[in-house]
Every structure is written in C-alpha cells, then in structure tokens.
Scaffold this active site. Structure first.
Site, PDB file in Angstrom:
ATOM      1  CB  THR A   1     -30.035  11.214  75.317  1.00  0.00           C
ATOM      2  OG1 THR A   1     -30.829  10.055  75.547  1.00  0.00           O
ATOM      3  CG2 THR A   1     -30.548  12.387  76.111  1.00  0.00           C
TER       4      THR A   1
ATOM      5  CE  LYS B   1     -16.884  -1.448  84.051  1.00  0.00           C
ATOM      6  NZ  LYS B   1     -16.547  -1.450  82.627  1.00  0.00           N
TER       7      LYS B   1
ATOM      8  CG  ASP C   1     -13.175  -1.192  80.653  1.00  0.00           C
ATOM      9  OD1 ASP C   1     -12.878  -2.396  80.645  1.00  0.00           O
ATOM     10  OD2 ASP C   1     -14.087  -0.714  81.353  1.00  0.00           O
TER      11      ASP C   1
HETATM   12  P1  ATR Z   1     -22.208   1.816  79.610  1.00  0.00           P
HETATM   13  O1  ATR Z   1     -21.478   2.042  80.898  1.00  0.00           O
HETATM   14  O2  ATR Z   1     -22.194   0.375  79.163  1.00  0.00           O
HETATM   15  O3  ATR Z   1     -21.779   2.746  78.525  1.00  0.00           O
HETATM   16  P2  ATR Z   1     -24.531   3.460  80.113  1.00  0.00           P
HETATM   17  O4  ATR Z   1     -23.651   4.481  80.749  1.00  0.00           O
HETATM   18  O5  ATR Z   1     -25.813   3.098  80.790  1.00  0.00           O
HETATM   19  O6  ATR Z   1     -23.751   2.072  79.931  1.00  0.00           O
HETATM   20  O7  ATR Z   1     -24.824   3.932  78.613  1.00  0.00           O
HETATM   21  C1  ATR Z   1     -25.661   3.205  77.755  1.00  0.00           C
HETATM   22  C2  ATR Z   1     -25.636   3.830  76.360  1.00  0.00           C
HETATM   23  O8  ATR Z   1     -26.417   3.022  75.497  1.00  0.00           O
HETATM   24  C3  ATR Z   1     -26.210   5.234  76.287  1.00  0.00           C
HETATM   25  O9  ATR Z   1     -25.536   5.975  75.296  1.00  0.00           O
HETATM   26  C4  ATR Z   1     -27.650   4.965  75.856  1.00  0.00           C
HETATM   27  O10 ATR Z   1     -28.289   6.030  75.174  1.00  0.00           O
HETATM   28  P3  ATR Z   1     -29.066   7.201  75.993  1.00  0.00           P
HETATM   29  O11 ATR Z   1     -27.997   8.088  76.543  1.00  0.00           O
HETATM   30  O12 ATR Z   1     -29.919   7.868  74.987  1.00  0.00           O
HETATM   31  O13 ATR Z   1     -29.851   6.495  77.079  1.00  0.00           O
HETATM   32  C5  ATR Z   1     -27.433   3.830  74.885  1.00  0.00           C
HETATM   33  N1  ATR Z   1     -28.638   3.031  74.681  1.00  0.00           N
HETATM   34  C6  ATR Z   1     -29.222   2.183  75.551  1.00  0.00           C
HETATM   35  N2  ATR Z   1     -30.312   1.612  75.004  1.00  0.00           N
HETATM   36  C7  ATR Z   1     -30.422   2.128  73.742  1.00  0.00           C
HETATM   37  C8  ATR Z   1     -31.340   1.961  72.664  1.00  0.00           C
HETATM   38  N3  ATR Z   1     -32.386   1.129  72.776  1.00  0.00           N
HETATM   39  N4  ATR Z   1     -31.133   2.660  71.524  1.00  0.00           N
HETATM   40  C9  ATR Z   1     -30.081   3.502  71.397  1.00  0.00           C
HETATM   41  N5  ATR Z   1     -29.176   3.707  72.392  1.00  0.00           N
HETATM   42  C10 ATR Z   1     -29.346   3.035  73.535  1.00  0.00           C
END
Ligand code: ATR
Length: 276
Positions: A134, A47, A83
């Site tokens: 994060t 994307k 979206d």
């Molecule tokens: P998308 O496009 O679906 O939003 P992404 O840009 O990869 O995917 O973002 C994933 C999100 O899920 C992020 O906010 C990530 O947190 P971090 O920024 O700390 O990585 C969050 N996320 C993924 N796995 C997680 C977990 N086990 N616990 C909490 N947050 C999680």
C-alpha cells in the site's frame, strides 16, 4: 532468555508470559504495582496501545510510535522501544554492516518498518527507500521521517516489478519487515526475478522473521549470491537492552543467546510433535 540472564547475575526474578484480550490488557496495565514488577515487555498487537499507558516515553518509542519495553525510572513507568537497538546491534555484530552513507531498501511500512527506518536514519544512512504493497503508508513514513532526518533521502515506492528495479539496484541493504514469511507456506514479498545477481554488487538481505532459519525472501537472495541475516539477532539484542533497562546491570549476552537458541529448537520440536 530473560530468566537465564537473571539466574546468571543472581537476580531473583521471574519472567512470566500473559496472553490478554484488549479489555484484560487495559485492566491489568492500570493495576500494575511497582512493588512486584520491575518492568515488562509488550508485544503484538499492543505495542501502540501501550504508548498512552506510561508516564514517559523515550524519544525512540515516541517517534517509532510503539513501546515494547517498560521500565521504572524515578518512580515513573517509562515506555521504550528496544527493537531499534536490537536491529542495529544485530546488523553490526552479526553482519558487520554499518549504515553510515549506505543506501537501504525497506520492504513494508508497519510498526516494524518504522523501527528499522528510525535506526538506519539515526546512524547516518544516505538513502532509505520504503517499499510497500500500500503506497500511501510508505508515503506517510517517508514524509514524517524527512522532517526529523533532513539529511537522509527518503523515497516511497510500491512493491511492484515496475517500481523496485532502479531502487534495489542501488541498495546496499534490503530488509523485509512485512509479515509475509511468518508461515512456512508464505511466498516472498520480493519476486526472485527482481533480485540482481551478487556479481554486480553483493548486498546484505535481512528478514526480521526469526522462528524460521530461512524465509523464501532470504533463500531467494542467497541463491543470487547475497549475504543474508534472519531476525534471531534482533530478538536477542532487543532482549539484552530490555534486561539492562530493568536490572541496571550488563546483560550476560552469551548465556541469553544460548537459552534463546535452545528454546527456539524446543519450539520447533513441539510444533513437529503437534503435527503428528
Ligand atoms: P508490524 O508491526 O509487524 O510491522 P503491521 O504494522 O501490521 O505489522 O505491518 C505489516 C506490514 O506487512 C505492512 O507493510 C503490510 O503491507 P500493507 O501496508 O500493504 O498492508 C505488509 N504485508 C502484510 N501482508 C503482506 C503481503 N501478503 N504482501 C505484501 N506485504 C504484506
């Protein structure tokens, strides 16, 4: 869903699905001819990549930083992000929620979170609390969006038992945009103990995940008495918007919804079959 829609309006078109490596994706995108293709969707993880392969971007796509739908306009390829519409329409139609002057807690700070934050900001939310594992990523979104939507109160917080309570207490809407919940064995990004009881204030909990009826996040919220909504409506409405951009015609929403639900049921049956 799309092909059922095309059929219903007598449009001779197919919706084909391709899984491509990054080099193949780049090669294919460059060769796409408008004679054979009226438009297409792009999904994870391309994307963001798609932003630099179109002639024009809609305002939403530019600000969200992601393209999920490409369509033709005046002989140019335009990158859009449906979206945002999908999420907002699902909130309104499926849950009767309108974000004007509401306080919202968004869990996650990735691409999906940006689409949700954009939609809520545009429709007059009072406050948006962005909570992420994060913290720095949540801070970046809060800073960037504050510049564009100066009337919205943005706050970045960490998803932790210390930070969440004062924010969740005020929130009318809590949205999970993190990828936690995609797998059946996943826990929730929000511990159940952090969810106040609905007797204090009944909130709406939304999970963008659609292939499971109820993630742990939604099940926890439901146990505390809150209203819940999964991502199925968002999936439908983003597709409805894409359909309209491609065809210039009103989408047969009911037909598309029926096809979508049938396909998802079929996917579940196939998965069960594969496990045996
Ligand atoms: P998308 O496009 O679906 O939003 P992404 O840009 O990869 O995917 O973002 C994933 C999100 O899920 C992020 O906010 C990530 O947190 P971090 O920024 O700390 O990585 C969050 N996320 C993924 N796995 C997680 C977990 N086990 N616990 C909490 N947050 C999680």
């Amino acid at each position: 869903m799309q092909e059922a829609g095309f059929q219903a309006i007598n449009k001779k078109a197919v919706y084909a699905v391709f899984e491509l490596s990054l080099p193949a994706f780049k090669r294919t995108i460059k060769k796409i001819s408008p004679e054979i293709l009226r438009g297409f969707n792009v999904t994870v993880p391309y994307k963001q990549t798609m932003l630099s392969y179109v002639n024009e971007l809609t305002e939403e796509a530019r600000f969200v930083g992601a393209v999920n739908t490409v369509f033709r306009k005046r002989n140019r390829w335009v990158g859009a992000n449906t979206d945002v519409f999908g999420f907002m329409q699902s909130l309104k139609k499926e849950a009767g929620f309108s974000p004007g002057n509401k306080k919202n807690l968004v869990l996650g700070a990735g691409g999906a979170a940006r689409a949700v934050v954009y939609g809520l900001s545009k429709e007059g939310a009072q406050a948006i609390f962005i909570a992420n594992r994060t913290l720095s990523k949540a801070q970046i979104i809060a800073k960037e969006f504050s510049r564009k939507f100066s009337r919205v109160d943005f706050q970045a917080i960490e998803i932790s038992s210390k930070s969440i309570p004062p924010f969740i207490a005020q929130a009318d809407l809590v949205v999970n945009t993190t990828s936690l919940g995609l797998h059946e064995t996943d826990s929730s990004p929000l511990a159940e103990t952090l969810i106040p009881k609905a007797s204090l204030q009944r909130k709406l909990f939304v999970d963008l995940i659609y292939h499971r009826n109820k993630t742990t996040f939604l099940a926890n919220a439901e146990r505390q008495g809150h209203k819940t909504l999964n991502g199925l409506g968002m999936l439908l409405w983003q597709g409805v918007k894409a359909f309209e951009l491609w065809t210039g015609k009103a989408a047969p929403v009911k037909v598309m919804q029926k096809a979508l639900i049938e396909q998802l049921k079929q996917n579940v049956l196939n998965q069960k079959g594969n496990k045996k």
